[in-house]
Scaffold this motif. Structure first.
Motif, PDB file in Angstrom:
ATOM      1  N   TYR A 351      69.526  34.881 -33.589  1.00 57.59           N
ATOM      2  CA  TYR A 351      68.873  35.470 -34.663  1.00 57.59           C
ATOM      3  C   TYR A 351      69.669  35.957 -35.816  1.00 57.59           C
ATOM      4  O   TYR A 351      68.973  36.525 -36.938  1.00 57.59           O
ATOM      5  N   GLU A 383      58.939  33.483 -28.653  1.00 59.85           N
ATOM      6  CA  GLU A 383      60.256  33.883 -28.747  1.00 59.85           C
ATOM      7  C   GLU A 383      60.143  34.866 -30.271  1.00 59.85           C
ATOM      8  O   GLU A 383      60.765  35.563 -30.790  1.00 59.85           O
ATOM      9  N   ALA A 384      59.142  34.585 -31.038  1.00 62.26           N
ATOM     10  CA  ALA A 384      58.860  35.051 -32.298  1.00 62.26           C
ATOM     11  C   ALA A 384      58.831  36.633 -32.046  1.00 62.26           C
ATOM     12  O   ALA A 384      59.202  37.560 -32.761  1.00 62.26           O
ATOM     13  N   GLU A 490      50.369  30.016 -31.063  1.00 64.54           N
ATOM     14  CA  GLU A 490      51.193  29.299 -31.812  1.00 64.54           C
ATOM     15  C   GLU A 490      50.778  29.085 -33.249  1.00 64.54           C
ATOM     16  O   GLU A 490      49.698  28.601 -33.453  1.00 64.54           O
ATOM     17  N   LYS A 492      52.473  27.435 -37.109  1.00 63.40           N
ATOM     18  CA  LYS A 492      53.162  26.879 -37.715  1.00 63.40           C
ATOM     19  C   LYS A 492      53.055  26.849 -39.343  1.00 63.40           C
ATOM     20  O   LYS A 492      52.048  27.218 -39.864  1.00 63.40           O
ATOM     21  N   GLU A 496      58.593  24.950 -39.582  1.00 65.30           N
ATOM     22  CA  GLU A 496      58.683  25.244 -38.016  1.00 65.30           C
ATOM     23  C   GLU A 496      57.554  25.779 -37.271  1.00 65.30           C
ATOM     24  O   GLU A 496      56.547  26.177 -37.950  1.00 65.30           O
ATOM     25  N   TRP A 498      56.215  28.530 -34.155  1.00 62.67           N
ATOM     26  CA  TRP A 498      56.463  29.947 -33.274  1.00 62.67           C
ATOM     27  C   TRP A 498      55.356  30.426 -32.471  1.00 62.67           C
ATOM     28  O   TRP A 498      54.481  30.177 -32.881  1.00 62.67           O
ATOM     29  N   THR A 500      53.890  33.736 -30.253  1.00 60.08           N
ATOM     30  CA  THR A 500      53.670  35.160 -30.389  1.00 60.08           C
ATOM     31  C   THR A 500      52.760  35.703 -29.301  1.00 60.08           C
ATOM     32  O   THR A 500      51.940  34.943 -28.689  1.00 60.08           O
ATOM     33  N   SER A 518      52.488  36.963 -35.560  1.00 63.67           N
ATOM     34  CA  SER A 518      52.797  35.647 -36.159  1.00 63.67           C
ATOM     35  C   SER A 518      52.870  35.970 -37.478  1.00 63.67           C
ATOM     36  O   SER A 518      53.662  35.370 -37.902  1.00 63.67           O
ATOM     37  N   TYR A 521      56.169  37.479 -38.451  1.00 62.78           N
ATOM     38  CA  TYR A 521      57.236  36.806 -38.329  1.00 62.78           C
ATOM     39  C   TYR A 521      57.469  35.799 -39.588  1.00 62.78           C
ATOM     40  O   TYR A 521      58.339  35.509 -39.868  1.00 62.78           O
ATOM     41  N   LYS A 525      60.683  35.551 -42.039  1.00 62.67           N
ATOM     42  CA  LYS A 525      61.623  34.663 -42.012  1.00 62.67           C
ATOM     43  C   LYS A 525      61.663  34.162 -43.526  1.00 62.67           C
ATOM     44  O   LYS A 525      62.687  33.484 -43.823  1.00 62.67           O
TER      45      LYS A 525
END
Length: 531
Positions: A351, A383-384, A490, A492, A496, A498, A500, A518, A521, A525
Motif C-alpha cells: 500500500y 483488502e480495501a 465487491e 469496481k 480495478e 475491490w 469491503t 467501498s 476506498y 485511491k
C-alpha cells in the motif's frame, strides 16, 4: 532445439457445451481476437451449419483479420448414404471459408456398430472419403479420432486402422480424443507410443495430437503425458470449460509446457497475458472466476499463514513453484486470524505505507486485526477494508464525509404489488450538511443510491463506480433471526475492483459499513492518483 507444440483452442465449440456457459457472436469474436493476440495456433469456431448463430459467426469472422491464429470449422465425416459432394455437413464446412477444417470420425468399434449401425469397413471408407474430398479444398486439415482411447483398449487393431485411413485421406494432424474422459495418466504413454510407431509403419510424418476431457480430473495430466510421449498438438479450452466435467485446461497446460517441460509454443512469448485472458473469458460468459484455479486463479499465489508469508518474503521459491508475474498473476498476502507481523508488513509495503516491524503501531494493528476477526470480520476478500483500517491506525486516512444518521423504510401493504423501499441519509461534507433520500430495489440498494446521491456533487468520480457483487454470511446460526452477519461487497471502477466488509447483528448496519468502506476506498485511491 526444443520441440514446438501446436495449440488448438476449442473454447468456442467444446467449451460452450458446458452447462451455463454461453457466448454471443460478439463475445466469440472478442475471444478470437484475444486468443490470436496471445498466439494460439488454431481457434475452433464450432459447427458452421448447426444453427443461425454459427452461420452468423463464421460469416462475420471472414471480415476479422487474425494475425497469428487460424480459424477452424468443425464437423463430422460424411453421412453413410451421401457422397462427399452431396453431404450437407461437408458443404457447410467449406462454405465457412476457414483456413482450417477439423472433422471427427469413429475410432471405437462399439460406436460404429451400435451408434452408426454400419459395418466396420464402411466406417473406414467414410473417414478416408471425407478427408480426401476436403484435402484439396482447405489449407489445413485436422482429423479428430473420437473415443480413440476407449477404442484402442477395446480393439486396437481396428482403432489403428481408422488412423491409417485418415492418413490415406490426407489429414495433416491426427488428434487422439479421450472423449469420455476416463483414461488415466499412466495409460497414456503406451497408447501414444504405439500410435507413433504405427505412424512410422505407415511411412507418414502426420502430426499427432491429444484432446482430453476432465471426467476423471486428469485432463491436464493426460495432455502433458501425451506430449511427453511424442504428441506435438494439444487441444483444450480456456479455464477448462466443456461438456460434463470440462475439457483439458489450456491455462494449466500452457505454463506446464513452457516452464516445466521446456517446450516451445507461440503463446510462450505472450504467456504473461494468460491471467487476463482467463478472466476475460469468464467475464464474457458472465461466470465467477475460479479463485483456486492453478496459475491464473486469484488464490494461486495467495499466502495466509504468518510463517509462509515470512518465508516468501525472504525467498518466494519457498512456497511458489513459479513466479506469479510469469503468467500475469500477482502474489497476494491474505490478512486473517493466522496473520502475524510479516503479513501486515508486506501489506503495508504494497500500500506504500512506511512502517517498521518494530513500530508500536504494528503491534497495535495486529492486535486490532485479531480483535475484529473475533467479532466476525475477515479480510481475505476485503483488502480495501484492511487498507483503510491500516491508514486509520497510522492517522493517514482522510475523512471524506461524516454520517449524522440514516433511516430505511420498507412499505408492503399490498402483496400484489412490489414493495417500496426508501432510504434517507443525513451527513456532512467539508462542514456542509447534506440530506438526501432515494428509492431502491430493497434496503441495501436504496442506501447505496442515497449515499451516492449525497456525495456525487462533491465527488463526481463516484459516477465511475459500480457495485458488482453483494454477499451475506450468517456467522452465528444458533441465534436464529438475531444472528450476527458478515456482508461482503465487491465494487469496481474503470481501473480495478475491490472488496469491503461489514459485520453486525443488523444486516442493514453491516451493509452500510461495507458500502461506506467501498466509497471511501474509491475516493482515497483517486486522491492518491492526483497527488
Amino acid at each position: 532445439m526444443a520441440r514446438v507444440i501446436e495449440l488448438y483452442d476449442t473454447t468456442l465449440r467444446d467449451g460452450t457445451q458446458a452447462e451455463n456457459f454461453n457466448l454471443s457472436v460478439d463475445d466469440k469474436i472478442k475471444v478470437c481476437r484475444q486468443l490470436d493476440r496471445i498466439g494460439i495456433d488454431f481457434i475452433e469456431g464450432g459447427w458452421p451449419g448447426s444453427n443461425p448463430l454459427a452461420v452468423d459467426f463464421f460469416k462475420r469472422m471472414q471480415d476479422v483479420e487474425l494475425k497469428q491464429a487460424k480459424l477452424a470449422a468443425f464437423g463430422s465425416t460424411r453421412h453413410f448414404h451421401k457422397k462427399p459432394e452431396d453431404d450437407a455437413n461437408l458443404q457447410a464446412l467449406l462454405a465457412a471459408r476457414t483456413p482450417a477444417v477439423t472433422i471427427f470420425g469413429k475410432s471405437w468399434d462399439i460406436h460404429v456398430i451400435d451408434a452408426l449401425r454400419i459395418e466396420l469397413e464402411d466406417n473406414l471408407q467414410l473417414i478416408e472419403d471425407s478427408l480426401a474430398y476436403l484435402r484439396p479444398r482447405v489449407q489445413h486439415l485436422i482429423y479428430d479420432a473420437e473415443h480413440f482411447f476407449d477404442g484402442f483398449k477395446n480393439n486396437r487393431e481396428y482403432c489403428l486402422a481408422t488412423l491409417g485411413r485418415a492418413i490415406a485421406g490426407g489429414a495433416e494432424t491426427i488428434v487422439l480424443c479421450d472423449t469420455n474422459g476416463g483414461t488415466l495418466p499412466h495409460q497414456i504413454p503406451e497408447i501414444v507410443q504405439r500410435v507413433m510407431q504405427y505412424r512410422v509403419e505407415q511411412g507418414s510424418q502426420v502430426r499427432i495430437g491429444i484432446h482430453g476431457h476432465n471426467d476423471s480430473e486428469t485432463g491436464v495430466a493426460n495432455a502433458l503425458m501425451s506430449v511427453h510421449a511424442g504428441a506435438t498438438h494439444v487441444q483444450g479450452t480456456i479455464n477448462g470449460f466443456g461438456e460434463r466435467c470440462g475439457n483439458a485446461n489450456l491455462t494449466s497446460i500452457i505454463p506446464a509446457l513452457v516452464f516445466k517441460m521446456g517446450l516451445e509454443c507461440k503463446v510462450g512469448k505472450r504467456i504473461d497475458q494468460l491471467y487476463t485472458t482467463a478472466r476475460m473469458v469468464d467475464e464474457l460468459a458472465n461466470l465467477p472466476h475460479n479463485r483456486y484455479q492453478p496459475y491464473v486463479g486469484e488464490s494461486a499465489f495467495a499466502h495466509k499463514g504468518g510463517i509462509h508469508v515470512s518465508a516468501v518474503q525472504r525467498n518466494p521459491m519457498t512456497y511458489e513453484h513459479i513466479a506469479p508475474e510469469k503468467v500475469g498473476n500477482a502474489r497476494r498476502v491474505l490478512i486473517s486470524d493466522q496473520s502475524g507481523k510479516a503479513n501486515v508488513l508486506m501489506k503495508a509495503q504494497k500500500y506504500g505505507l512506511n512502517i517498521d516491524q518494530d513500530d508500536p503501531t504494528m503491534a497495535a494493528i495486529v492486535s486490532e486485526l485479531k480483535n475484529l476477526e473475533n467479532q466476525g470480520y475477515q479480510y481475505e476478500a476485503a483488502e480495501a477494508s484492511f487498507e483503510l483500517l491500516m491508514r486509520r491506525s497510522l492517522g493517514l486516512q482522510r475523512e471524506f464525509f461524516q454520517l449524522e444518521a440514516f433511516r430505511v423504510l420498507h412499505h408492503n401493504h399490498d402483496k400484489a404489488k412490489q414493495p417500496i423501499t426508501e432510504a434517507t441519509i443525513r451527513l456532512y461534507v467539508n462542514g456542509s450538511e447534506v440530506h438526501t433520500a432515494s428509492m431502491g430495489e430493497g434496503p441495501v440498494n436504496a442506501l447505496d443510491r442515497a449515499l451516492r446521491k449525497a456525495l456525487v456533487r462533491f465527488y463526481p468520480n463516484l459516477e465511475e463506480m459500480d457495485l458488482t457483487d453483494y454477499k451475506v454470511r450468517v456467522l452465528t446460526g444458533e441465534h436464529g433471526t438475531g444472528a450476527k452477519v458478515r456482508v461482503l461487497v465487491e465494487s469496481k471502477d474503470l481501473e480495478e475492483s475491490w472488496g469491503t466488509v461489514g459485520v453486525s447483528v443488523n444486516i442493514i448496519e453491516a451493509s452500510w459499513q461495507a458500502l461506506v468502506d467501498s466509497i471511501n476506498y474509491k475516493l482515497m485511491k483517486d486522491e492518491k492518483h492526483r497527488c
